[in-house]
Write a protein that holds these residues in place. Structure first.
Motif, PDB file in Angstrom:
ATOM      1  N   ALA A  49     -57.141 -34.875 -21.908  1.00  0.00           N
ATOM      2  CA  ALA A  49     -56.433 -33.824 -21.181  1.00  0.00           C
ATOM      3  C   ALA A  49     -55.468 -33.095 -22.108  1.00  0.00           C
ATOM      4  O   ALA A  49     -55.389 -31.858 -22.096  1.00  0.00           O
ATOM      5  N   ASP A  50     -54.750 -33.840 -22.932  1.00  0.00           N
ATOM      6  CA  ASP A  50     -53.812 -33.220 -23.860  1.00  0.00           C
ATOM      7  C   ASP A  50     -54.511 -32.294 -24.854  1.00  0.00           C
ATOM      8  O   ASP A  50     -53.967 -31.259 -25.245  1.00  0.00           O
ATOM      9  N   MET A  51     -55.697 -32.651 -25.259  1.00  0.00           N
ATOM     10  CA  MET A  51     -56.417 -31.841 -26.231  1.00  0.00           C
ATOM     11  C   MET A  51     -56.706 -30.440 -25.722  1.00  0.00           C
ATOM     12  O   MET A  51     -56.662 -29.465 -26.471  1.00  0.00           O
ATOM     13  N   ALA A  62     -45.014 -25.422 -18.355  1.00  0.00           N
ATOM     14  CA  ALA A  62     -44.973 -26.456 -17.323  1.00  0.00           C
ATOM     15  C   ALA A  62     -46.191 -27.369 -17.416  1.00  0.00           C
ATOM     16  O   ALA A  62     -46.112 -28.567 -17.115  1.00  0.00           O
ATOM     17  N   ALA A  63     -47.321 -26.812 -17.842  1.00  0.00           N
ATOM     18  CA  ALA A  63     -48.533 -27.627 -17.989  1.00  0.00           C
ATOM     19  C   ALA A  63     -48.325 -28.714 -19.036  1.00  0.00           C
ATOM     20  O   ALA A  63     -48.727 -29.876 -18.851  1.00  0.00           O
ATOM     21  N   PHE A  64     -47.678 -28.390 -20.141  1.00  0.00           N
ATOM     22  CA  PHE A  64     -47.414 -29.397 -21.175  1.00  0.00           C
ATOM     23  C   PHE A  64     -46.470 -30.485 -20.674  1.00  0.00           C
ATOM     24  O   PHE A  64     -46.643 -31.662 -20.997  1.00  0.00           O
ATOM     25  N   VAL A  65     -45.471 -30.102 -19.900  1.00  0.00           N
ATOM     26  CA  VAL A  65     -44.547 -31.098 -19.359  1.00  0.00           C
ATOM     27  C   VAL A  65     -45.302 -32.079 -18.456  1.00  0.00           C
ATOM     28  O   VAL A  65     -45.113 -33.310 -18.538  1.00  0.00           O
ATOM     29  N   ALA A  66     -46.171 -31.556 -17.614  1.00  0.00           N
ATOM     30  CA  ALA A  66     -46.926 -32.409 -16.697  1.00  0.00           C
ATOM     31  C   ALA A  66     -47.819 -33.389 -17.444  1.00  0.00           C
ATOM     32  O   ALA A  66     -47.872 -34.587 -17.126  1.00  0.00           O
ATOM     33  N   PHE A  67     -48.507 -32.902 -18.465  1.00  0.00           N
ATOM     34  CA  PHE A  67     -49.423 -33.784 -19.184  1.00  0.00           C
ATOM     35  C   PHE A  67     -48.683 -34.757 -20.093  1.00  0.00           C
ATOM     36  O   PHE A  67     -49.203 -35.842 -20.393  1.00  0.00           O
ATOM     37  N   ALA A  68     -47.478 -34.426 -20.526  1.00  0.00           N
ATOM     38  CA  ALA A  68     -46.672 -35.399 -21.273  1.00  0.00           C
ATOM     39  C   ALA A  68     -46.346 -36.604 -20.398  1.00  0.00           C
ATOM     40  O   ALA A  68     -46.406 -37.766 -20.849  1.00  0.00           O
ATOM     41  N   ALA A  69     -46.025 -36.359 -19.132  1.00  0.00           N
ATOM     42  CA  ALA A  69     -45.720 -37.450 -18.212  1.00  0.00           C
ATOM     43  C   ALA A  69     -46.946 -38.330 -17.982  1.00  0.00           C
ATOM     44  O   ALA A  69     -46.861 -39.569 -17.970  1.00  0.00           O
ATOM     45  N   VAL A  70     -48.105 -37.693 -17.812  1.00  0.00           N
ATOM     46  CA  VAL A  70     -49.351 -38.444 -17.621  1.00  0.00           C
ATOM     47  C   VAL A  70     -49.637 -39.320 -18.842  1.00  0.00           C
ATOM     48  O   VAL A  70     -50.046 -40.482 -18.718  1.00  0.00           O
TER      49      VAL A  70
END
Length: 387
Positions: free
Chosen positions: A17-19, A158-166
């Motif tokens: 997902a991060d990629m 905001a998308a990066f913040v969400a995926f950092a938490a995941v």
């Protein structure tokens, strides 16, 4: 074992997902930073290039230090790098941070199959590997679809913040869910590196590595430049609509475990060859002038790609007699070198010949993998009968 597979799948979902957080929102980045399509595409290729460069490092590292420690530690650091991307003040800084993400991603992707090879019987391994590939599909799908949805409502940061938490949650799952591998002894760094490089002398392994390179070359070439094709005439789709098209990835969730189970009954090389042919046919169908037909072609492409990709890493793990972590890492290195080229070369083809140029270039790349599977993967490994 269920706890271990759940941890492997969680880690795989997070890193994939991060990629792909930026892939469906390249037009948004183009507008915000004032860069063209090819330069915006660097937010994808920077990650892929870094993964390609770093993957071979993680094989010997995991063989020497232990797979659990490497996987959990790299994922925790990846969470920090992902969060930092949300605060990038310029396009250049974003590229640097994306590259940092790419350096950490192989901590899972280059090690997970080797970990499974240590912990599961050969009879069970294809299904487990198929599950890992299916998890990579879920991660790629989440990175594209969820990222596009979040961007449409709250912006790309905001998308990066969400995926950092995941990703942070996945790091905890890996640390708590994985056990120290008992199938392979801890060895020295130099010995692990020599073992990894020795795999390049095995024709079937070299063929599998070229298959991996061709798979990702075609895959990332199509899906990196797809947003520009869909956003332009005649369809003029919005960012949210384009991200929804990536739902075709869901077919990979079905294809991967099925292919993994079939690998126990059908020769792996045959399944790989079938997958490559189906992938190329799907690419050709993506040229259709009808949007539903073009999307159907993308669906076929996904089915073919993940049929081959669900089988090839397991083929590598079983074929390699020693330094299995290095063997898996080399597969990922070739895979992402192919992806690096696939994120750049089709962009040049698009500039010269539009979407048909992208498709033709990607089909040619898949042809290289078909030839490698046919000519190399069936040859005897060193000291063993043909696989």
């Amino acid at each position: 074992m269920r706890r271990e597979t759940a941890a492997l799948y969680a880690g795989t979902v997070a890193v994939y997902a991060d990629m792909y957080v930026t892939q469906p929102v390249l037009p948004v980045l183009s507008r915000e930073f004032g860069v063209g399509p090819a330069r915006a595409g660097l937010t994808v290729s920077a990650v892929v290039l870094a993964v390609a460069a770093a993957s071979s490092f993680y094989g010997p590292l995991a063989d020497a230090l232990g797979r659990r420690r490497v996987m959990a530690g790299a994922t925790a650091l990846l969470a920090l790098a992902t969060l930092a991307c949300a605060f990038a003040p310029s396009f250049s800084v974003l590229l640097v941070l994306r590259a940092m993400q790419g350096v950490l991603v192989p901590g899972v992707t280059a090690v997970s199959v080797a970990y499974a090879g240590d912990r599961f019987r050969n009879a069970d391994l294809p299904a487990v590997v198929g599950g890992i590939i299916a998890a990579s599909v879920v991660g790629g799908l989440a990175g594209r679809v969820v990222s596009g949805a979040i961007t449409a409502s709250a912006g790309w940061r905001a998308a990066f913040v969400a995926f950092a938490a995941v990703t942070l949650v996945a790091a905890v799952a890996l640390w708590r869910g994985l056990a120290p591998a008992t199938g392979a002894p801890v060895i020295g760094w130099a010995s692990a590196t020599r073992g990894m490089l020795g795999h390049l002398r095995d024709p079937p392994l070299l063929g599998a590595y070229l298959v991996g390179a061709s798979l990702f070359f075609g895959w990332i070439g199509i899906f990196t430049y797809l947003p520009y094709h869909l956003a332009g005439p005649p369809w003029h789709l919005t960012t949210g609509q384009i991200s929804a098209v990536y739902l075709v990835y869901a077919a990979g969730v079905v294809a991967s475990p099925i292919a993994g189970r079939l690998a126990g009954r059908i020769p792996p090389r045959r399944l790989i060859g079938i997958g490559l042919v189906v992938e190329a046919l799907g690419m050709a169908a993506a040229l259709a002038g009808s949007l539903p037909l073009a999307i159907a072609g993308l669906l076929v492409l996904v089915l073919g790609t993940f049929t081959a990709q669900a089988v090839a890493p397991g083929f590598v793990n079983v074929t390699a007699r020693t330094a299995k972590g290095g063997a898996s890492a080399l597969y990922l290195t070739f895979y992402y070198v192919g992806g690096t080229l696939g994120s750049a070369v089709p962009g040049l083809a698009m500039h010269a010949a539009g979407w048909p140029g992208v498709v033709a270039t990607c089909v040619a790349g898949v042809g290289v993998g078909f030839l490698a599977n046919w000519l190399l993967c069936g040859r005897p490994p060193r000291g063993r009968a043909p696989v």
